[in-house]
Design an enzyme around this catalytic site. Structure first.
Site, PDB file in Angstrom:
ATOM      1  N   CYS A  19       0.838  -1.202   0.000  1.00 25.21           N
ATOM      2  CA  CYS A  19       0.000   0.000   0.000  1.00 25.21           C
ATOM      3  C   CYS A  19       0.879   1.261   0.000  1.00 25.21           C
ATOM      4  CB  CYS A  19      -0.968  -0.048   1.186  1.00 25.21           C
ATOM      5  SG  CYS A  19      -2.296   1.148   1.023  1.00 25.21           S
ATOM      6  N   TYR A  20       0.872   2.039   1.080  1.00 22.76           N
ATOM      7  CA  TYR A  20       1.740   3.221   1.126  1.00 22.76           C
ATOM      8  C   TYR A  20       3.185   2.831   0.843  1.00 22.76           C
ATOM      9  CZ  TYR A  20       4.125   7.370   2.900  1.00 22.76           C
ATOM     10  OH  TYR A  20       4.918   8.487   3.003  1.00 22.76           O
TER      11      TYR A  20
ATOM     12  N   GLY B 155      -0.685 -14.084  37.669  1.00 26.51           N
ATOM     13  CA  GLY B 155      -1.699 -15.066  37.313  1.00 26.51           C
ATOM     14  C   GLY B 155      -2.194 -14.839  35.892  1.00 26.51           C
TER      15      GLY B 155
ATOM     16  N   VAL C 188      -1.628 -14.387  31.677  1.00 30.68           N
ATOM     17  CA  VAL C 188      -0.973 -15.308  30.736  1.00 30.68           C
ATOM     18  C   VAL C 188       0.538 -15.047  30.669  1.00 30.68           C
ATOM     19  CG1 VAL C 188      -0.963 -16.129  28.350  1.00 30.68           C
ATOM     20  CG2 VAL C 188      -3.079 -15.263  29.340  1.00 30.68           C
TER      21      VAL C 188
ATOM     22  N   SER D  29       2.834 -13.435  32.667  1.00 24.41           N
ATOM     23  CA  SER D  29       3.727 -13.755  33.794  1.00 24.41           C
ATOM     24  C   SER D  29       3.703 -15.256  34.080  1.00 24.41           C
ATOM     25  CB  SER D  29       3.384 -12.929  35.034  1.00 24.41           C
ATOM     26  OG  SER D  29       2.116 -13.237  35.527  1.00 24.41           O
ATOM     27  N   SER D  30       2.573 -15.915  33.828  1.00 23.26           N
ATOM     28  CA  SER D  30       2.518 -17.361  34.080  1.00 23.26           C
ATOM     29  C   SER D  30       3.417 -18.122  33.109  1.00 23.26           C
ATOM     30  CB  SER D  30       1.083 -17.883  33.940  1.00 23.26           C
ATOM     31  OG  SER D  30       0.260 -17.265  34.882  1.00 23.26           O
TER      32      SER D  30
END
Ligand code: XMP
Length: 507
Positions: free
Chosen positions: A82-83, A224, A226, A228-229
């Site tokens: 595009c651009y 708790g 996503v 950091s877990s």
């Protein structure tokens, strides 16, 4: 880190991250850099190919974003989208003209199958167009490879210098076989070998973490969520026994959530420290009703509790954080502060760590999830909806009390249970306890209790959203269960606002 990298040069287009993800889905690592990057810095990255993104500018204007012209002379294959294609034409002697009217939407384009970019994709294809300017004369040495009814030059190539362009967006789903076009660029034009997979990423990261950490100690603030877990699970795999996770329980988690997190992490080879700080948070919030004040207090207290606990541990060498790639790309580009998002990232610097470890820094959210599954984390945790750092405290409107939190927790659990047992699609859903009470009737008695609001949204990026069209039957069941099962609520309403003008959370 990866042996092959494709560089995405950002001209302000809304699809830059999508392009980067498509490239990765095709098995090649990608990075996004601003259009001000110098040719010297491009050399340092040593990409096997470069993609110029789209953008809202017009090359016909003086202040339009451009790039270091030497980048087009480095002999590295380039694809302009595009651009990006218009800029290539503008810089290389073609003509770009402002169109009379914009071409927006899915149109039929004729692609030349003898162009390596369109290998196997020749003929008529549906493509997504979104432009006002268009190339009217291709630069010297370039051939036209695609056209549509409104756009006579919808694709260009200069095979000798390996420079290609498309006016349409191959990265979006509305473009038929768009990913195949990107794959052609990678494998037929850039001669990629592929091999960027989460399995390989995992083994590479394990090696890197082991090398960097040696036998030293690492600390992580586990929320708790996503990111950091997954970060914790990855570090446990790499350096078992050397990671300490501090889980600051502010008392604003959803029903059973803290227990679920404890169940997962207490059995890992991690020094897992659960800090019940709920009394402290609740007392600091007494009498506070302003959303921003609530967020600030929670953020500050979080950092303080974490610091106190970390100090008790004695010397720790590294601090780990679950920073992911969109945080890196977006940092510094945010304009107005709509809400001060409290994330566990903003942690005290004065603890004197030797360094920060961010093993997910290069990954998009969907990649983090795939990594989480590879590491054996439960699906429920890996596909957890976004949940704000300040938790239910910003879903209890006005002053936060234990009583209100308990009411909200029960109502929210019913909403989540009902939503997860249907096929109705919503990307995020939750309940909000308003600070309005209303009159109701139960049996023969008048009641005067809280109004609960249900929020369910469809979104891909959480920057904008539409309210999810929840069937009336389901809404009715949720409302009736909540008013019957949760004392303290006698009225349920459904929030039907998009973002903008509303935000997803109420505070
Ligand atoms: P808003 O309310 O700004 O929310 O439309 C957009 C998305 O961000 C989540 N959100 C947060 N996430 N810390 C977070 O990590 C926060 O303080 C926070 N506040 C909002 C919100 O749930 C939605 O998904």
């Amino acid at each position: 880190m990866a042996s092959e990298t494709v560089l995405i040069i950002d001209f302000g287009g809304q699809y830059k991250e999508l392009i980067a993800r498509r490239v990765r889905e095709c098995g090649v690592y990608s990075v996004i850099k601003p259009h001000t990057i110098s040719a010297a810095d491009v050399s340092k990255i040593a990409p096997i190919g470069i993609i110029f993104t789209g953008g809202p500018g017009s090359v016909t204007q003086d202040d339009a974003p451009t790039c270091d012209p030497k980048i087009l002379e480095m002999g590295i294959p380039v694809l302009g989208i595009c651009y990006g294609m218009q800029l290539i034409c503008h810089m290389m002697g073609g003509v770009v003209a402002s169109g009379e009217k914009s071409e927006y939407g899915t149109v039929l384009a004729e692609l030349r199958g003898d162009c390596p970019l369109f290998y196997g994709q020749g003929g008529q294809r549906r493509v997504l167009m979104s432009h006002t300017d268009m190339v009217t004369v291709a630069p010297p040495g370039f051939d036209v490879t695609a056209k549509s009814a409104q756009c006579m030059i919808a694709g260009i190539e200069n095979r000798d210098s390996s420079i290609y362009g498309v006016q349409f967006h191959p990265e979006v789903e509305n473009t038929q076989n768009g990913t195949e076009i990107i794959r052609n660029f990678l494998y037929r034009i850039c001669s990629a070998k592929g091999g960027y997979t989460m399995e390989n990423y995992l083994s590479e990261q394990i090696k890197l973490i082991k090398e960097r950490v040696g036998d030293k100690k690492v600390l992580l603030a586990l929320s708790g969520g996503v990111d950091s877990s997954v970060c914790a699970a990855l570090l446990e795999r790499a350096i078992p026994g050397q990671l300490t996770c501090i889980y600051v329980d502010h008392g604003f988690m959803r029903k059973n959530e803290t227990d679920e997190i404890r169940r997962v992490f207490e059995k890992k080879n991690i020094n897992f420290r659960w800090i019940d700080a709920s009394d402290r948070f609740i007392s600091k919030l007494a009498g506070v009703t302003s959303p921003e004040a609530k967020r600030k207090i929670i953020g500050e207290q979080f950092a303080r509790v974490f610091e106190e606990e970390a100090t008790k541990l004695g010397h720790i060498d590294f601090l780990a954080q679950g920073t992911i790639y969109p945080d890196v790309v977006e940092s510094g580009t945010n304009s107005a502060v709509i809400k001060s998002h409290h994330n566990v990232g903003g942690l005290p610097e004065k603890l004197g760590f030797e360094g920060v470890i961010e093993p997910l820094r290069a990954l998009f959210k969907d990649e983090v999830r795939r990594l989480g599954l590879l590491l054996g984390l439960p699906k429920k945790l890996v596909f957890r909806q976004p949940f704000p750092g300040p938790g239910l405290a910003i879903r209890v409107i006005g002053e936060v009390t234990r009583e209100k939190l308990n009411i909200l927790r029960e109502a929210d659990a019913i909403l989540r249970e009902e939503m997860s047992s249907t096929r109705t699609r919503a990307d995020q859903y939750f309940a909000v306890l308003t600070d309005t009470k209303s009159v109701g009737v139960m049996g023969d008695c008048r009641t005067y209790e809280y109004v609960l609001a249900l929020r369910a949204v469809r979104t891909t990026d959480f920057m904008t959203c539409e309210f999810a069209r929840i069937p009336y039957g389901l809404l009715s069941k949720i409302s009736s269960r909540i008013t019957n099962e949760v004392p303290g609520i006698n009225r349920v309403v459904f929030d039907i606002t998009s973002k903008p003008p509303a935000t997803i959370e109420w505070e």
